[in-house]
Design an enzyme around this catalytic site. Structure first.
Site, PDB file in Angstrom:
ATOM      1  N   CYS A 108     -21.029  -0.370  -4.903  1.00  0.00           N
ATOM      2  CA  CYS A 108     -20.409  -0.910  -6.125  1.00  0.00           C
ATOM      3  C   CYS A 108     -20.401  -2.439  -5.986  1.00  0.00           C
ATOM      4  CB  CYS A 108     -18.976  -0.398  -6.281  1.00  0.00           C
ATOM      5  SG  CYS A 108     -18.877   1.398  -6.396  1.00  0.00           S
TER       6      CYS A 108
ATOM      7  N   CYS B 271     -17.272  -4.451  -4.666  1.00  0.00           N
ATOM      8  CA  CYS B 271     -16.567  -3.904  -3.503  1.00  0.00           C
ATOM      9  C   CYS B 271     -17.184  -4.441  -2.227  1.00  0.00           C
ATOM     10  CB  CYS B 271     -16.653  -2.380  -3.533  1.00  0.00           C
ATOM     11  SG  CYS B 271     -15.902  -1.601  -2.092  1.00  0.00           S
TER      12      CYS B 271
ATOM     13  N   CYS C  96     -10.657  -3.464  -0.728  1.00  0.00           N
ATOM     14  CA  CYS C  96     -11.530  -2.615   0.055  1.00  0.00           C
ATOM     15  C   CYS C  96     -12.546  -3.355   0.918  1.00  0.00           C
ATOM     16  CB  CYS C  96     -12.279  -1.827  -0.994  1.00  0.00           C
ATOM     17  SG  CYS C  96     -12.600  -0.213  -0.532  1.00  0.00           S
TER      18      CYS C  96
ATOM     19  N   GLU D 137     -10.644  -0.423   8.619  1.00  0.00           N
ATOM     20  CA  GLU D 137      -9.333  -0.965   8.253  1.00  0.00           C
ATOM     21  C   GLU D 137      -8.408   0.128   7.756  1.00  0.00           C
ATOM     22  OE1 GLU D 137     -11.368  -4.645   5.853  1.00  0.00           O
ATOM     23  OE2 GLU D 137     -10.430  -3.058   4.723  1.00  0.00           O
TER      24      GLU D 137
ATOM     25  N   CYS E 222      -3.428   3.500   3.477  1.00  0.00           N
ATOM     26  CA  CYS E 222      -4.744   3.620   2.860  1.00  0.00           C
ATOM     27  C   CYS E 222      -5.753   3.674   4.001  1.00  0.00           C
ATOM     28  CB  CYS E 222      -4.963   2.400   1.977  1.00  0.00           C
ATOM     29  SG  CYS E 222      -6.618   2.231   1.346  1.00  0.00           S
TER      30      CYS E 222
ATOM     31  N   CYS F 167     -20.339   1.856   3.481  1.00  0.00           N
ATOM     32  CA  CYS F 167     -20.420   2.776   2.346  1.00  0.00           C
ATOM     33  C   CYS F 167     -21.817   2.652   1.760  1.00  0.00           C
ATOM     34  CB  CYS F 167     -19.366   2.396   1.303  1.00  0.00           C
ATOM     35  SG  CYS F 167     -19.349   3.472  -0.157  1.00  0.00           S
TER      36      CYS F 167
END
Ligand code: SAH
Length: 345
Positions: A117, A120, A334, A93, A106, A113
């Site tokens: 976290c 997220c 995110c 994205e 962004c 990832c």
């Protein structure tokens, strides 16, 4: 089949070398660079001052299409989110955030990832792969096309951890920064890290004027351990000591990101601890009201709590801003759009 080589993955030196190997004069590099970055052409045929044979050779060696737009969603606040498909069908994205004279994009740095976290959406299924420099530059160009005007700022706050893909991120930054091409000033580029110390240390040695944001999200190890598994590797004391060294060496001020989560990290005690810890060296704080996601039960803090944190941090001389979640109605937190798509598939 080998991965396609994207022309946008080449810095100007590399393009010059390629041309030299193909017995082409050096000035062709400049011509191609201008077609790519000033005119943003989408086909080799448009490069009409190049000989046909060279266009053909380029076409055989490189791809001009690092990503394909799948979906654009917009919000009432003017934020837009582009979902893009990569050559291997993976999704990433980009978020367009227009504000006054700024046209920010962004960008994502990885597919997924590995840092997980808890609040997220990007890291819930681990990391699939790194993006190449060409794919990152491609995100910038796609955003510029969607805006229909020059992108003025780039933030690495999309999917992924930029310091887990250090080399390609840095290469993309140097390509964006090249004055003969896009010429985006380094100070208009922000890297955001979850606290990967080796990355911060390397960046300090680059001599680049980029902005650095560090996602802190907690004033103490017990809270940060709950929210960010990365804290088991690089705990707060070590991280802040590294940030202090970075600030001294580079004379650049770090922004700490702090996502405000109701009753998790927004108590009076948390506020006091945060002020104590961050009061030791010059820095800024950006408070982000949690963007609530399906995968996490946490709720966003009240406006009063946010304002209280701002007041206390400012009293301590720490410049503090609040990022009022602009893209909430486009799922701009995110990784949210990608994770929704994956669920739908
Ligand atoms: N991996 C990098 C960059 C990507 S995340 C990093 O961790 O900094 C960009 C920022 O958005 C980080 O500060 C991240 O913690 C924050 N973020 C992620 N999910 C969020 C959510 N649901 N609500 C608010 N902020 C979030």
């Amino acid at each position: 089949m080998a991965d396609p080589m994207f022309i946008y993955s080449l810095c100007r030196d590399e393009l010059e070398t390629w041309l030299k190997n193909h017995k082409q004069p050096a000035f062709r590099a400049k011509q191609i660079w201008q077609w790519l970055y000033k005119h943003q052409v989408q086909s080799w045929d448009e490069m009409n001052n190049l000989p046909g044979s060279l266009r053909l050779a380029l076409e055989e060696a490189f791809s001009l299409k690092p990503l394909e737009e799948v979906e654009v969603s917009s919000s009432s606040t003017g934020t837009r989110k582009i979902l893009s498909r990569l050559h291997d069908n993976e999704l990433i994205e980009e978020v367009l955030i227009p504000a006054e004279e700024r046209r920010t994009v962004c960008v994502s740095s990885q597919v997924g990832c590995m840092f997980g976290c808890v609040f997220c959406a990007s890291g819930q299924n681990g990391v699939k792969r790194n993006l190449s420099a060409g794919e990152i530059v491609g995100e910038f160009l796609a955003a510029q096309r969607a805006y229909g005007e020059r992108v003025t700022n780039v933030v690495f706050m999309g999917i992924g951890e930029p310091f887990d893909n250090y080399d390609e991120v840095m290469k993309a930054i140097r390509i964006l920064n090249d004055p003969e091409g896009i010429g985006l000033g380094a100070r208009r580029i922000t890297i955001s890290t979850c606290g990967v110390i080796p990355g911060i240390e390397r960046l300090a040695q680059e001599g680049l004027q980029v902005e650095l944001s560090v996602s802190l999200h907690a004033p103490s190890d017990p809270i940060r351990d709950e929210l960010m598994p990365v804290n088991a590797t690089w705990a707060i004391d070590e991280l802040l000591a590294c940030c202090e060294r970075y600030t001294k060496e580079t004379k650049r001020i770090i922004t700490f990101e702090y996502t405000m989560i109701r009753d998790v990290n927004d108590t009076e005690r948390d506020c006091r601890e945060l002020v104590l810890r961050l009061g030791r060296f010059p820095c800024r704080v950006n408070l982000i009201p949690l963007s609530e996601i399906e995968e996490y039960e946490g709720k966003t803090s009240t406006r009063e709590k946010l304002e209280h944190f701002v007041g206390e941090l400012e009293k301590a001389g720490i410049n503090t801003t609040v990022r009022w979640s602009k893209g909430i109605d486009v799922n701009a937190a995110c990784g949210q759009l990608r994770s929704q798509h994956e669920r739908a598939d």
